[in-house]
Design an enzyme around this catalytic site. Structure first.
Site, short mmCIF file in Angstrom:
data_model
loop_
_atom_site.label_atom_id
_atom_site.label_comp_id
_atom_site.label_asym_id
_atom_site.label_seq_id
_atom_site.Cartn_x
_atom_site.Cartn_y
_atom_site.Cartn_z
N VAL A 46 23.20 41.29 36.18
CA VAL A 46 23.41 41.46 37.84
C VAL A 46 23.11 42.02 38.29
CG1 VAL A 46 25.07 40.45 39.70
CG2 VAL A 46 25.22 40.02 37.24
N LYS A 100 31.10 41.61 42.73
CA LYS A 100 31.65 40.28 43.48
C LYS A 100 31.68 39.30 42.42
CE LYS A 100 28.94 42.40 47.17
NZ LYS A 100 29.06 43.62 46.57
N GLY A 101 31.86 39.20 41.12
CA GLY A 101 32.62 38.46 40.49
C GLY A 101 31.12 37.39 39.71
N ASN A 111 35.98 50.85 31.21
CA ASN A 111 36.30 49.59 32.07
C ASN A 111 35.37 48.21 31.89
OD1 ASN A 111 37.21 51.39 34.59
ND2 ASN A 111 35.49 51.32 35.39
N TYR A 117 37.02 42.49 29.85
CA TYR A 117 36.66 41.59 28.70
C TYR A 117 38.38 41.61 28.55
CZ TYR A 117 32.01 42.41 28.94
OH TYR A 117 30.27 42.56 29.31
#
Lengths: 235, 235
Positions: free
Chosen positions: B162, B169-170, B201, B206
């Site tokens: 991303v 932001k998901g 993180n 996960y």
């Protein structure tokens, strides 16, 4: 699971038949051939995978059936998706295949061992070509993967397995080398697989053959209920 | 490389637009869509992969070109081989696609953020649908893998990325969830990927989403000169 029963370090590997021509072998000649598996081989493949699960002490994870293998393998042409090479072994020359794939020429090698290979499960793994009988000794299952940095496909080796009585002869190396050869032929950039970190002999062998063992990457797996749940993850 | 720029832990993920209906958003509505990439998207894909290489400090390994990507991707129908989902983002509703694959219905979600999303590279990642402009914010590249124990295919996620201004932001979770959803739809058994062991993180994220991080497996890679040499390994 992956990369079971890795081939032994090269020091354990007998020399191939180098000196005398194949027609006058000394000792016990062993004729081998790597060929593409076909749907007719599913019963052998199922038994080989089960033996691999036993070897890895992971039979509780084993749920494959001949039927489920048959319905998920052989759906694409060789090398485009899941692909299996079988290793055939015989004490006499192996007859040519009646039909072969245009995309793969079987690989043949003749070995010469001091002692005959004793296979207690010979009947369960026999293939008959007319009057000739050969034995399935192992397999490798692989499929394409992709490197975005190279913008090239590669091959990922999911399973490499040689039956117990045929181990420490170089057959695992022969199967893996066949995958590498096919990768080069197709212009692919890599061959990858995984190994258990405590399997130091296998790691040493892989490093000696020129492979890098990547220390920092860990595999993440989403399966079962977690997979079902995550498909609708509320972001 | 794989699983770059993983989505953040859930604590960082803003709540989705839950309360008000999408037609009367409060704050700054963000319209998102996940769709299949097409050959027309190669320039975007190339730029995204390059940004991923920069993020991973691995530009020395980056050799992909638009041409090499175009010649190795999109050769098979979606999901049968290398497949890319793109994440599109717009501050106004995204127009429907003129043509879609019968095998995938785009996934749409509307978010509502307190602050507008500022994208300094908007022009370089813009797609125009008539008068409407949307921005490519990220991608996930995945392909089938196979579990012999399950006798089922799965999906392997090679890359998840991303762009920087859209992180936390998901959206990474949304992309990964889309792959999980497709896996379930196709009856597949697993979704797998890799993570760097120091990326605590990401590992925590996960695990919270239900993934297992397998501690013992290591990736082996045969590439370059070693691959060339090993194809003719003398067993």
């Amino acid at each position: 699971m992956a990369a079971a029963a890795p081939p032994p370090p090269p020091s354990d590997v007998p020399e191939p038949c180098m000196g005398p021509p194949e027609t006058t072998p000394i000792g016990h000649p062993v004729f081998t051939r790597i060929r593409l598996a076909t749907p007719l081989d599913v019963p052998f493949i199922h038994k080989l995978i089960h033996q691999m699960a036993v070897f890895e002490k992971l039979t509780h994870l084993f749920s494959a059936t001949e039927s489920s293998l048959a319905s998920t393998l052989f759906l694409s042409p060789p090398f485009q998706s899941f692909t299996i090479f079988l290793l055939e072994i015989s004490s006499s020359p192996i007859p040519p295949l009646l039909s072969t794939s245009p995309s793969f020429t079987p690989i043949e090698k003749t070995f010469n061992f001091d002692l005959p290979l004793d296979d207690p499960e010979k009947d369960a793994f026999s293939v008959h070509y007319g009057n000739d009988q050969v034995v399935i000794a192992g397999f490798v299952l692989f499929f394409p993967n992709y490197s975005t940095f190279l913008a090239k496909p590669g091959f990922y080796v999911e399973d490499l397995f040689v039956r117990e009585c045929y181990r420490r002869k170089g057959f695992g190396k022969m199967l893996l080398s066949a995958v590498a050869k096919q990768a080069v032929k197709m212009g692919y950039g890599r061959v990858e697989w995984v190994v258990l970190d405590w399997n130091v002999n296998a790691i040493k062998f892989y490093e000696q053959m020129g492979a890098q063992v990547l220390p920092e990457w860990r595999i993440c797996r989403l399966t079962g209920d977690s997979l079902q749940a995550y498909q609708n993850a509320n972001v």
